[in-house]
Design an enzyme around this catalytic site. Structure first.
Site, PDB file in Angstrom:
ATOM      1  N   CYS A   1     132.852  43.010 107.886  1.00 40.93           N
ATOM      2  CA  CYS A   1     131.612  42.404 107.576  1.00 40.93           C
ATOM      3  C   CYS A   1     130.631  41.770 108.870  1.00 40.93           C
ATOM      4  CB  CYS A   1     132.039  41.302 106.629  1.00 40.93           C
ATOM      5  SG  CYS A   1     133.067  41.535 105.107  1.00 40.93           S
TER       6      CYS A   1
ATOM      7  N   HIS B   1     127.164  42.289  98.773  1.00 43.08           N
ATOM      8  CA  HIS B   1     127.688  42.499 100.116  1.00 43.08           C
ATOM      9  C   HIS B   1     127.880  43.886 100.724  1.00 43.08           C
ATOM     10  CE1 HIS B   1     129.587  41.833 103.779  1.00 43.08           C
ATOM     11  NE2 HIS B   1     130.696  41.020 103.586  1.00 43.08           N
TER      12      HIS B   1
ATOM     13  N   HIS C   1     125.732  33.926 106.038  1.00 42.57           N
ATOM     14  CA  HIS C   1     126.742  35.030 105.523  1.00 42.57           C
ATOM     15  C   HIS C   1     127.064  34.916 104.230  1.00 42.57           C
ATOM     16  CE1 HIS C   1     129.578  38.283 105.992  1.00 42.57           C
ATOM     17  NE2 HIS C   1     130.407  37.484 105.426  1.00 42.57           N
TER      18      HIS C   1
END
Length: 408
Positions: free
Chosen positions: A165, A337, A303
């Site tokens: 990520c 995401h 995030h």
């Protein structure tokens, strides 16, 4: 080694909100969601999530067939985003291929779709006879970087950092360092990923995936909210074109923003649970690199993926380091995401916020969790000038990254 200012002159995005930065930005301003029900998840035994963020159909034929033969979806997304960034920047072909232009683009893995197809053909009879040679170029971990460099005739340095990520954010930072050090005049950089049931399954197995939203997919991803229950997986690509300030001004390019600080550190305390102290250190080092203090930050693009531990740790870290002054929001309520692409797509959106003096709120944040209420959570669209923005991305394995962006 000599350090130069690093500026952004081009941006391109493919996201669940559509193709192009304009559709990304307009969708965010309108509060639209890119999350929908993904019917192919129904066929996977033992998988609980049923929703994800799919990229709407793209114009893959904008890429010549010869180049597309070795591209999976993740490389196609990256190529289309790169073309948009190049067009906006005004960089010509001679500059791209002249040896002083490099590339830093990564994905979480190679193409999961191509890997599945490979083993479907290989495993029944342990045979390679039905497998096309082009499939290997889709499976390799640096597939996106390799395909982009061939397609765009890039002859400078090519980096393919893969850090789950944190991939997109880390590749932007590494590209900025290459330009700042004078190793390259121009760098294309960012991240890309394609959606596959295995991606969703990975987070489901470690109990980090959202299992809600089947009846109302748009409400499933809830960063910082008391009712958040995990990650909603999605796909896309974000590509930025970086240049030294001298190179950009010499050719009269429009400067969109400046990268003034970067940090990439490892939290070695836990493979999956982020530490607030390690996150704070990553942000602190990025501020130090930029030569500014926490009081200079006007906005934090978090995030925050909607997991219980991850959101809480980031909230605590931001509050400890920056206090309650800067507005904080996450875009994963809108986009889900996008994995390796998230750092790049969200950086692009943050730059648009700086340009428009507009803060996009966290979608689906109705009731901030007590542990996340230490933040100045952006609950509504705000008109507010942003001179400095902090962008965070954190990954499994403890790879923490932070960028400091400065308004042009």
């Amino acid at each position: 080694m000599h350090l130069q200012r690093v500026v952004i002159t081009g941006m391109g995005a493919i996201s669940p909100l559509g193709s192009g930065v304009k559709k990304l930005w307009n969708g965010l301003v309108a509060g639209r969601s890119g999350i929908s029900r993904m019917e192919e998840l129904d066929a996977v035994k033992g998988l609980r999530p049923r929703i994800a963020g799919r990229v709407p159909e793209v114009n893959a034929k904008a890429i010549p067939r010869k180049a597309r033969r070795t591209m999976s979806n993740l490389s196609i997304f990256a190529a289309l985003a790169a073309l948009e960034a190049i067009e906006q920047s005004g960089i010509d072909e001679a500059t791209l291929s002249g040896g002083r232009t490099g590339l830093s683009v990564g994905s979480t893995t190679g193409s999961s779709q191509a890997l599945e197809q490979f083993f479907k053909l290989y495993l029944p009879e342990n045979s390679l006879e039905a497998i096309k040679s082009t499939e290997f170029f889709k499976i390799m971990n640096h597939s996106a970087a390799a395909n982009l460099s061939q397609f765009l005739n890039i002859s400078g340095r090519v980096i393919a950092a893969s850090a789950a990520c944190s991939t997109g954010c880390q590749n932007i930072g590494l590209a900025a360092e290459a330009v700042a050090a004078g190793k390259q005049d121009v760098m294309l950089c960012g991240g890309t990923d394609e959606l596959h049931p295995l991606t969703v399954g990975t987070f489901d197995i470690i109990e980090a995936a959202s299992t809600s939203g089947e009846d109302d997919p748009a409400t499933a991803s809830r960063p910082f909210d008391a009712e958040r229950d995990g990650i909603v997986c999605s796909e896309g690509a974000g590509i930025l074109l970086l240049e030294s300030y001298e190179h950009a001004t010499a050719r009269g390019a429009e400067i969109l923003a400046e990268i003034s600080g970067f940090s990439s550190l490892c939290d070695s305390s836990n493979m999956a649970s982020p530490s607030a102290d390690a996150i704070a250190l990553s942000m602190s080092e990025a501020l130090k690199d930029a030569g500014i203090s926490g009081t200079d930050i006007d906005y934090v693009n978090a995030h925050a993926t909607g997991t219980l531990q991850g959101d809480a740790s980031e909230a605590q870290a931001v509050a400890d380091l920056l206090g309650g002054k800067p507005p904080v929001s996450s875009l994963k309520g809108h986009l889900g995401h996008t994995m390796a692409a998230s750092g790049a797509i969200e950086t692009i959106a943050t730059i648009r916020m700086m340009q428009e003096s507009t803060i996009i709120p966290t979608a689906n944040l109705r009731n901030p969790a007590e542990e996340c209420s230490v933040l100045n959570n952006a609950l509504h669209l705000q008109k507010r000038p942003i001179t400095y923005a902090l962008k965070n991305n954190f990954a499994l394995g403890g790879i923490n990254t932070s960028l400091v962006l400065r308004r042009a």
